[in-house]
Write a protein that holds these residues in place. Structure first.
Motif, PDB file in Angstrom:
ATOM      1  N   VAL A 125       0.865  -1.179   0.000  1.00 27.79           N
ATOM      2  CA  VAL A 125       0.000   0.000   0.000  1.00 27.79           C
ATOM      3  C   VAL A 125       0.905   1.233   0.000  1.00 27.79           C
ATOM      4  O   VAL A 125       1.767   1.377   0.867  1.00 27.79           O
ATOM      5  N   LEU A 126       0.706   2.086  -1.009  1.00 27.74           N
ATOM      6  CA  LEU A 126       1.513   3.295  -1.162  1.00 27.74           C
ATOM      7  C   LEU A 126       0.647   4.538  -1.047  1.00 27.74           C
ATOM      8  O   LEU A 126      -0.543   4.499  -1.349  1.00 27.74           O
ATOM      9  N   GLU A 127       1.285   5.623  -0.648  1.00 27.15           N
ATOM     10  CA  GLU A 127       0.655   6.942  -0.725  1.00 27.15           C
ATOM     11  C   GLU A 127       1.577   7.809  -1.564  1.00 27.15           C
ATOM     12  O   GLU A 127       2.784   7.866  -1.298  1.00 27.15           O
ATOM     13  N   VAL A 128       1.024   8.444  -2.592  1.00 29.08           N
ATOM     14  CA  VAL A 128       1.809   9.309  -3.465  1.00 29.08           C
ATOM     15  C   VAL A 128       1.221  10.710  -3.469  1.00 29.08           C
ATOM     16  O   VAL A 128       0.018  10.887  -3.303  1.00 29.08           O
ATOM     17  N   GLU A 129       2.096  11.689  -3.626  1.00 25.37           N
ATOM     18  CA  GLU A 129       1.695  13.085  -3.762  1.00 25.37           C
ATOM     19  C   GLU A 129       2.345  13.626  -5.024  1.00 25.37           C
ATOM     20  O   GLU A 129       3.502  13.319  -5.309  1.00 25.37           O
ATOM     21  N   GLY A 130       1.597  14.430  -5.764  1.00 31.26           N
ATOM     22  CA  GLY A 130       2.153  15.011  -6.975  1.00 31.26           C
ATOM     23  C   GLY A 130       1.134  15.867  -7.679  1.00 31.26           C
ATOM     24  O   GLY A 130       0.259  16.458  -7.046  1.00 31.26           O
ATOM     25  N   SER A 131       1.242  15.914  -9.002  1.00 33.15           N
ATOM     26  CA  SER A 131       0.320  16.696  -9.818  1.00 33.15           C
ATOM     27  C   SER A 131      -0.106  15.865 -11.019  1.00 33.15           C
ATOM     28  O   SER A 131       0.620  14.982 -11.481  1.00 33.15           O
ATOM     29  N   LEU A 132      -1.300  16.154 -11.521  1.00 37.24           N
ATOM     30  CA  LEU A 132      -1.837  15.450 -12.676  1.00 37.24           C
ATOM     31  C   LEU A 132      -1.314  16.110 -13.944  1.00 37.24           C
ATOM     32  O   LEU A 132      -1.338  17.347 -14.058  1.00 37.24           O
ATOM     33  N   GLN A 133      -0.811  15.291 -14.865  1.00 33.66           N
ATOM     34  CA  GLN A 133      -0.299  15.812 -16.128  1.00 33.66           C
ATOM     35  C   GLN A 133      -0.829  14.985 -17.284  1.00 33.66           C
ATOM     36  O   GLN A 133      -1.057  13.781 -17.138  1.00 33.66           O
TER      37      GLN A 133
ATOM     38  N   TYR B 171      -3.011  10.384 -19.079  1.00 41.34           N
ATOM     39  CA  TYR B 171      -2.940  11.190 -17.869  1.00 41.34           C
ATOM     40  C   TYR B 171      -2.101  10.426 -16.857  1.00 41.34           C
ATOM     41  O   TYR B 171      -2.280   9.216 -16.688  1.00 41.34           O
ATOM     42  N   GLU B 172      -1.179  11.123 -16.209  1.00 35.90           N
ATOM     43  CA  GLU B 172      -0.296  10.505 -15.230  1.00 35.90           C
ATOM     44  C   GLU B 172      -0.162  11.418 -14.024  1.00 35.90           C
ATOM     45  O   GLU B 172      -0.285  12.634 -14.147  1.00 35.90           O
ATOM     46  N   VAL B 173       0.131  10.803 -12.891  1.00 32.70           N
ATOM     47  CA  VAL B 173       0.467  11.582 -11.700  1.00 32.70           C
ATOM     48  C   VAL B 173       1.979  11.712 -11.664  1.00 32.70           C
ATOM     49  O   VAL B 173       2.688  10.708 -11.603  1.00 32.70           O
ATOM     50  N   SER B 174       2.458  12.938 -11.750  1.00 33.92           N
ATOM     51  CA  SER B 174       3.884  13.208 -11.650  1.00 33.92           C
ATOM     52  C   SER B 174       4.207  13.351 -10.160  1.00 33.92           C
ATOM     53  O   SER B 174       3.814  14.326  -9.517  1.00 33.92           O
ATOM     54  N   CYS B 175       4.894  12.367  -9.611  1.00 36.95           N
ATOM     55  CA  CYS B 175       5.088  12.278  -8.157  1.00 36.95           C
ATOM     56  C   CYS B 175       6.266  13.103  -7.665  1.00 36.95           C
ATOM     57  O   CYS B 175       7.341  13.064  -8.250  1.00 36.95           O
ATOM     58  N   ARG B 176       6.038  13.805  -6.585  1.00 38.69           N
ATOM     59  CA  ARG B 176       7.129  14.496  -5.898  1.00 38.69           C
ATOM     60  C   ARG B 176       7.429  13.800  -4.576  1.00 38.69           C
ATOM     61  O   ARG B 176       8.488  13.977  -3.999  1.00 38.69           O
ATOM     62  N   ARG B 177       6.488  13.000  -4.080  1.00 40.40           N
ATOM     63  CA  ARG B 177       6.682  12.201  -2.863  1.00 40.40           C
ATOM     64  C   ARG B 177       5.927  10.888  -3.016  1.00 40.40           C
ATOM     65  O   ARG B 177       4.885  10.829  -3.626  1.00 40.40           O
ATOM     66  N   ALA B 178       6.469   9.851  -2.390  1.00 41.10           N
ATOM     67  CA  ALA B 178       5.795   8.558  -2.338  1.00 41.10           C
ATOM     68  C   ALA B 178       6.346   7.802  -1.142  1.00 41.10           C
ATOM     69  O   ALA B 178       7.530   7.907  -0.830  1.00 41.10           O
ATOM     70  N   ARG B 179       5.472   7.072  -0.495  1.00 41.54           N
ATOM     71  CA  ARG B 179       5.927   6.261   0.643  1.00 41.54           C
ATOM     72  C   ARG B 179       5.056   5.021   0.764  1.00 41.54           C
ATOM     73  O   ARG B 179       3.886   5.021   0.387  1.00 41.54           O
ATOM     74  N   ARG B 180       5.672   3.984   1.299  1.00 38.84           N
ATOM     75  CA  ARG B 180       4.936   2.747   1.543  1.00 38.84           C
ATOM     76  C   ARG B 180       4.230   2.883   2.887  1.00 38.84           C
ATOM     77  O   ARG B 180       4.852   3.205   3.898  1.00 38.84           O
ATOM     78  N   ILE B 181       2.934   2.627   2.906  1.00 35.77           N
ATOM     79  CA  ILE B 181       2.130   2.675   4.122  1.00 35.77           C
ATOM     80  C   ILE B 181       2.121   1.304   4.800  1.00 35.77           C
ATOM     81  O   ILE B 181       2.174   1.207   6.015  1.00 35.77           O
TER      82      ILE B 181
END
Length: 119
Positions: free
Chosen positions: A75-83, A97-107
């Protein structure tokens, strides 16, 4: 009024990794991390899809290092912007459409239980 006040493109997703992370070399010499995240829909329509699969990408080396420890069903949580990305194919122009991630972590690791969702 500045664009910073008008426009906002922030995405936060939490879901299950559907396949091993992939590192793709780009013509520019950069390496692109590609992960597919399955996110359940909160209120799916009867007979409709119960989840969505989102492609998440990043050229950040720090995420590449973290991703080497991720496995399908983590299970991951990602933060970014839609491109939206365009490219040429033999049959015409394609778009994704993709999420360009600036952060990601395993939950949670695959098989581990996560805390119940709050209402």
């Amino acid at each position: 009024m500045s664009l910073a006040v008008i426009d906002r493109n922030d995405v936060v997703l939490r879901g299950r990794l559907s396949a091993p992370p992939e590192l793709r070399p780009l013509p520019s010499g950069d390496t692109l991390l590609v992960v597919k995240l399955v996110v359940r829909r909160e209120k799916p329509r009867p007979g409709g899809p119960k989840s969505d699969v989102f492609t998440c990408v990043s050229t950040l080396r720090s995420l590449h290092r973290h991703a080497s420890a991720w496995a399908p069903d983590d299970v991951l949580e990602v933060e970014g912007s839609l491109q939206r990305r365009f490219w040429r194919t033999p049959t015409g122009t394609a778009v994704a459409y993709e999420v360009s991630c600036r952060r990601a972590r395993r939950i949670a690791k695959a098989g581990q239980r996560t805390a119940p969702r709050s209402a």
